[in-house]
Design an enzyme around this catalytic site. Structure first.
Site, PDB file in Angstrom:
ATOM      1  CG  ASP A  14      -1.765   7.565   0.314  1.00 15.16           C
ATOM      2  OD1 ASP A  14      -0.519   7.674  -0.076  1.00 15.16           O
ATOM      3  OD2 ASP A  14      -2.460   6.931  -0.622  1.00 15.16           O
TER       4      ASP A  14
ATOM      5  CG  ASP B 286      -1.879   1.275   1.456  1.00 15.89           C
ATOM      6  OD1 ASP B 286      -2.380   1.821   0.556  1.00 15.89           O
ATOM      7  OD2 ASP B 286      -1.322   2.148   2.300  1.00 15.89           O
TER       8      ASP B 286
END
Length: 230
Positions: free
Chosen positions: A16, A14
């Site tokens: 953020d 991922d």
């Protein structure tokens, strides 16, 4: 020496709050306001929607519609110039050194690095290139005659949409991966982490931390020490 596995692992990250100590979409909205491209009211609207995101309750279609509105009618070269400056000013200082180290660990093993994010491709793809990822999956943005329309296309890479997009990506690969690592901070990525062989909760939010503890997943504590790429 680089590993030469015939069947490498796939490492999915991922973006953020996992690779960077911030949310790139939120930083981007603030940057557009700072540049005078977006109204200051966007920040309060975006903040409210991000609070819903933290609870796993965001309407991603509504979020994208609101945050892409300032880009309507802008051409790709203008956005690229803005993004390049944005990355220098706001993304590089937010990178986790531990994230950079982990990516390099995978690369030394010969693994394939894939970033999957629920953020627009205009931000995710150049950030992924900066980090040395092999590929990136993000929310696709519609362009007509080289100009952004403010609309998205295809399946949004959000919650279970990440799994759908990952499976579609895997179907296009020539490589049969030996296994799959997954890294995320957010309960929104529970479907993705459940889909990989080796899930890692990175600086997890409370809901993901509890799930990780109950399932004996590895929890990683990545600290932001401002040791950044330059």
């Amino acid at each position: 020496m680089l590993a030469t596995n015939v069947t490498p692992y796939l490492a999915i990250f991922d973006l953020d709050e996992t690779l960077i100590a911030a949310d790139s979409a939120s930083l981007w909205s603030a940057y557009l306001v700072e540049k005078g491209v977006a109204p200051s009211t966007l920040l309060q609207e975006e903040k409210a929607m991000m609070e819903a995101y933290a609870k796993g309750q965001m309407d991603m279609n509504a979020y994208m519609q609101a945050t892409l509105k300032p880009m309507i009618g802008m051409d790709s070269s203008t956005i690229t110039a803005f993004v390049n400056e944005f990355i220098e000013l706001h993304v590089k200082p937010a990178l986790y050194q531990d994230a950079i180290d982990r990516i390099q660990w995978h690369k030394r093993r010969g693994d394939t690095i894939l970033v999957i994010s629920a953020t627009g491709e205009h931000l995710v793809k150049p950030i992924a290139r900066l980090l040395g990822a092999d590929d990136a999956i993000a929310i696709n943005l519609e362009q007509i005659d080289g100009k952004f329309t403010g609309k998205t296309t295809g399946t949004l890479s959000y919650q279970y949409g990440k799994v759908i997009r990952m499976k579609a990506w895997l179907d296009q690969q020539d490589t049969a991966f030996k296994g799959c690592y997954g890294y995320s901070d957010s309960i929104n990525d529970l479907p993705l982490l459940d889909a990989v062989d080796r899930p890692f909760a990175v600086n997890p939010d409370p809901a993901l931390a509890l799930h990780a503890q109950m399932n004996e997943w590895t929890i990683m504590d990545w600290r932001h020490d401002n040791n950044i790429l330059r």
